[in-house]
Design an enzyme around this catalytic site. Sequence first.
Site, PDB file in Angstrom:
ATOM      1  N   GLU A 435       0.826  -1.112   0.013  1.00 33.92           N
ATOM      2  CA  GLU A 435      -0.234   0.029  -0.076  1.00 33.92           C
ATOM      3  C   GLU A 435       0.814   1.332  -0.142  1.00 33.92           C
ATOM      4  OE1 GLU A 435      -3.372  -1.490  -0.794  1.00 33.92           O
ATOM      5  OE2 GLU A 435      -3.186   0.875  -0.794  1.00 33.92           O
TER       6      GLU A 435
HETATM    7  C1  LIG Z   1       2.717  -9.559  -0.083  1.00 31.65           C
HETATM    8  C2  LIG Z   1       2.542  -8.656  -1.081  1.00 31.65           C
HETATM    9  C3  LIG Z   1       0.991  -8.093  -1.602  1.00 31.65           C
HETATM   10  C4  LIG Z   1       0.796  -7.024  -2.165  1.00 31.65           C
HETATM   11  N1  LIG Z   1      -0.382  -6.732  -2.701  1.00 31.65           N
HETATM   12  C5  LIG Z   1      -0.566  -6.135  -3.634  1.00 31.65           C
HETATM   13  C6  LIG Z   1      -1.838  -6.154  -4.390  1.00 31.65           C
HETATM   14  O1  LIG Z   1      -2.985  -6.553  -3.896  1.00 31.65           O
HETATM   15  N2  LIG Z   1      -1.979  -5.096  -5.469  1.00 31.65           N
HETATM   16  C7  LIG Z   1      -0.830  -4.368  -6.057  1.00 31.65           C
HETATM   17  O2  LIG Z   1      -0.973  -3.732  -7.067  1.00 31.65           O
HETATM   18  N3  LIG Z   1      -0.015  -4.635  -5.438  1.00 31.65           N
HETATM   19  C8  LIG Z   1       0.577  -5.142  -4.263  1.00 31.65           C
HETATM   20  N4  LIG Z   1       1.584  -5.385  -3.750  1.00 31.65           N
HETATM   21  C9  LIG Z   1       2.777  -4.584  -4.264  1.00 31.65           C
HETATM   22  C10 LIG Z   1       3.090  -3.559  -3.366  1.00 31.65           C
HETATM   23  O3  LIG Z   1       2.025  -2.565  -3.073  1.00 31.65           O
HETATM   24  C11 LIG Z   1       4.547  -2.820  -3.664  1.00 31.65           C
HETATM   25  O4  LIG Z   1       5.499  -3.986  -3.568  1.00 31.65           O
HETATM   26  C12 LIG Z   1       5.052  -1.789  -3.047  1.00 31.65           C
HETATM   27  O5  LIG Z   1       3.873  -0.676  -3.220  1.00 31.65           O
HETATM   28  C13 LIG Z   1       6.282  -1.081  -3.283  1.00 31.65           C
HETATM   29  O6  LIG Z   1       6.527  -1.324  -4.690  1.00 31.65           O
HETATM   30  P1  LIG Z   1       7.914  -1.842  -5.257  1.00 31.65           P
HETATM   31  O7  LIG Z   1       8.031  -3.190  -4.575  1.00 31.65           O
HETATM   32  O8  LIG Z   1       7.998  -1.985  -6.827  1.00 31.65           O
HETATM   33  O9  LIG Z   1       9.152  -1.422  -4.731  1.00 31.65           O
HETATM   34  P2  LIG Z   1      10.041  -0.018  -5.525  1.00 31.65           P
HETATM   35  O10 LIG Z   1       9.166   0.690  -5.725  1.00 31.65           O
HETATM   36  O11 LIG Z   1      10.707  -0.636  -6.292  1.00 31.65           O
HETATM   37  O12 LIG Z   1      10.711   0.662  -4.345  1.00 31.65           O
HETATM   38  C14 LIG Z   1      11.948   0.245  -3.694  1.00 31.65           C
HETATM   39  C15 LIG Z   1      12.413   0.844  -2.688  1.00 31.65           C
HETATM   40  O13 LIG Z   1      12.638   2.396  -2.999  1.00 31.65           O
HETATM   41  C16 LIG Z   1      11.790   3.339  -2.458  1.00 31.65           C
HETATM   42  N5  LIG Z   1      11.440   4.353  -3.338  1.00 31.65           N
HETATM   43  C17 LIG Z   1      10.925   4.172  -4.554  1.00 31.65           C
HETATM   44  N6  LIG Z   1      10.685   5.287  -5.134  1.00 31.65           N
HETATM   45  C18 LIG Z   1      10.831   6.118  -4.303  1.00 31.65           C
HETATM   46  C19 LIG Z   1      10.896   7.621  -4.258  1.00 31.65           C
HETATM   47  N7  LIG Z   1      10.507   8.334  -5.268  1.00 31.65           N
HETATM   48  N8  LIG Z   1      11.396   8.230  -3.266  1.00 31.65           N
HETATM   49  C20 LIG Z   1      11.909   7.557  -2.100  1.00 31.65           C
HETATM   50  N9  LIG Z   1      12.002   6.281  -2.010  1.00 31.65           N
HETATM   51  C21 LIG Z   1      11.474   5.654  -3.090  1.00 31.65           C
HETATM   52  C22 LIG Z   1      10.652   2.659  -1.896  1.00 31.65           C
HETATM   53  O14 LIG Z   1      10.357   3.045  -0.349  1.00 31.65           O
HETATM   54  C23 LIG Z   1      11.573   0.968  -1.420  1.00 31.65           C
HETATM   55  O15 LIG Z   1      11.869   0.965  -0.279  1.00 31.65           O
HETATM   56  C24 LIG Z   1       1.886  -6.329  -2.859  1.00 31.65           C
HETATM   57  C25 LIG Z   1       3.080  -6.551  -2.192  1.00 31.65           C
HETATM   58  C26 LIG Z   1       3.457  -7.683  -1.696  1.00 31.65           C
HETATM   59  C27 LIG Z   1       4.825  -8.316  -1.425  1.00 31.65           C
END
Ligand SMILES: Cc1cc2nc3c(=O)[nH]c(=O)nc-3n(C[C@H](O)[C@H](O)[C@H](O)COP(=O)(O)OP(=O)(O)OC[C@H]3O[C@@H](n4cnc5c(N)ncnc54)[C@H](O)[C@@H]3O)c2cc1C
Length: 592
Positions: A435
């Site tokens: 989220e």
């Molecule tokens: C078990 C599980 C259930 C999930 N359920 C859903 C679901 O139902 N629907 C759905 O759509 N998604 C879902 N997700 C996805 C989840 O919402 C994302 O994993 C999350 O929003 C982070 O995105 P990412 O993993 O791509 O990380 P990234 O966006 O790649 O980020 C990596 C790191 O960089 C940091 N970062 C990225 N951009 C910035 C910025 N501009 N400034 C500062 N820091 C930054 C982040 O804080 C993080 O620490 C789920 C994930 C998991 C693991």
Amino acid sequence: MPIYTPPTEDMQYLLHEVMQVSQSDIPGYDELERDFTAAVLEEAGKISAEVLAPLNTVGDRQGCALENDAVRTPEGFKSAYDQMCEGGWIGLDADPAYGGQGMPYLLNTAVGEMFVSANMAFNMYQGLTHGAMSAIHVHGSDEQKETYLPKMIAGTWSGTMNLTEPHCGTDLGLIRTKAEPQADGSYAITGTKIWISAGEHDLTDNIVHLVLAKIPGGPDGVKGISLFIVPKFLPDADGNPGQRNALKCVGLEHKMGIHGNATCVMSYEGATGFLVGEAHKGMRAMFTMMNEARIGVGLQGYAQGVVAYQNAVAWAQERLQGRAVTGPANPDGPADSIMVHPDVRRNLMHQKSFVEGARAFAFWGAEMIDRAHRAEDAQAEAMISLLTPVIKGFLTDKGFETTVLAQQTYGGTGFTRDAGAEQFVRDARITMIYEGTNGIQSLDLVGRKLGQNGGQAVMAFFDLVKGFIKENEADEELKADFLDPLKAASKDLQEAAMYFMAEGMKNPANALAGSYDFLHLFGHVCLGLMWAKMARASRAALAAGTDNPAFHETKLATGRYYMARQLPATALHLARIKSGGDRVMALDAAAF
Ligand SMILES: Cc1cc2nc3c(=O)[nH]c(=O)nc-3n(C[C@H](O)[C@H](O)[C@H](O)COP(=O)(O)OP(=O)(O)OC[C@H]3O[C@@H](n4cnc5c(N)ncnc54)[C@H](O)[C@@H]3O)c2cc1C
């Protein structure tokens, strides 16, 4: 086997003695009489403790399985889910026009805490449905509402949210899923979504996917995103599940926790989708779902803390090790219970003072949502919008920390599987990530919410704290133990906000590098305010000769702990914020 005791007494205390809900002017709150809420909470507590909690370990051990295109949930989940539907729990606060019970969101929050504490992975199936229902309710057409809402409210159809793709999670402007207009007004949806919670399962007759996709030729980035309903089975002329849509689950993730919830890779292969709201305005519609979901995730964080804490207390009462420094407390036994040791007490007080403060904060947030929606109060809307990232970020960081502290109470047993303490840690961990990670919550708070409408909402928050202090400072004991520490913490928060206004303008990295500390500083002030409110209520109850003085004395002692031992963290957060962005950005990327 871990225990779970529904905290109905504490919930009743919050609703009736602290918040005095039945006297509120919020439409619908007059129904929330003490006996009525007691009956609802008792029923929800019963199903939580007797049906959901026993399945928590089962879900963790068995997990979900993908067989062909179908996902099998753990044993017992289907029967438990049917009981949730029969009890009408899924539509508790939903619109009666579509079969919901129309109860305030506040009551749904109280009930939801119990469901999540009992079994977080299970509760996610209906939690996602709730968010999807809200998005359709606010942004869908009348026809979409009539087709989908009654079934989702009844629980026979469930919902999901599909944002994330393999190459993008935070930066949704990058999404590639395509929505091509068709002659009949529908769209053909093609793309891959990953980590979709409850994306496929065997609990319902249909699954209503809400999918973000781009219509070719639209604006670049997030401005070109639209929202679509993409059902697993297309509704037939009678609104029943008809033809299978061109989408499927092609993989399940192997995760650290929430094993009972299916986290799916979803493949859309020209699937039929229906636009929700206007084209290219999908982010606005999705935000309806995300804001609610963010508050729901904050609740997940502290709710895991609640159950972890309860189990840690039970263990600490039983485990015999060492003797009290003041002399044996259990002279006939081989040793005293570890409860006698001040360090164990510190640990348990930390947990208790957080979870009870967090519950008050979540309930207050829910009341604000009700005020915003039911009384159409724009100030409440602005305040909850400001506090949403705080509820999500602070309650999940601290909720996770609480599960780790609870695990620590056990010693080595906490690291082994049988006690169940380690499952709470593993399950709570995801709440800090999904989220929108907590880092992103802090950017939302500092970068968007703080300055919104000239900072009106944060000024209103400061006025609210100031007003509460002023109104109550004639009570000297309350002032010394609660109001003075709250005043000091609130001053730290104001100083941090001023720093961002002055320095953030000059160098945005100064604000961004301090945003995480600001979120925590804000969270502490909110919990400090909650404890001051609870202290006022408990002092009033004691003065009025309550028949339960022990409950109120315990509240006051727990609150004093928070004010003395947790709230001073605001000074540390302020110092970090004021050290600016230079310390954080000092190294070249290659130096790491
Ligand atoms: C078990 C599980 C259930 C999930 N359920 C859903 C679901 O139902 N629907 C759905 O759509 N998604 C879902 N997700 C996805 C989840 O919402 C994302 O994993 C999350 O929003 C982070 O995105 P990412 O993993 O791509 O990380 P990234 O966006 O790649 O980020 C990596 C790191 O960089 C940091 N970062 C990225 N951009 C910035 C910025 N501009 N400034 C500062 N820091 C930054 C982040 O804080 C993080 O620490 C789920 C994930 C998991 C693991």
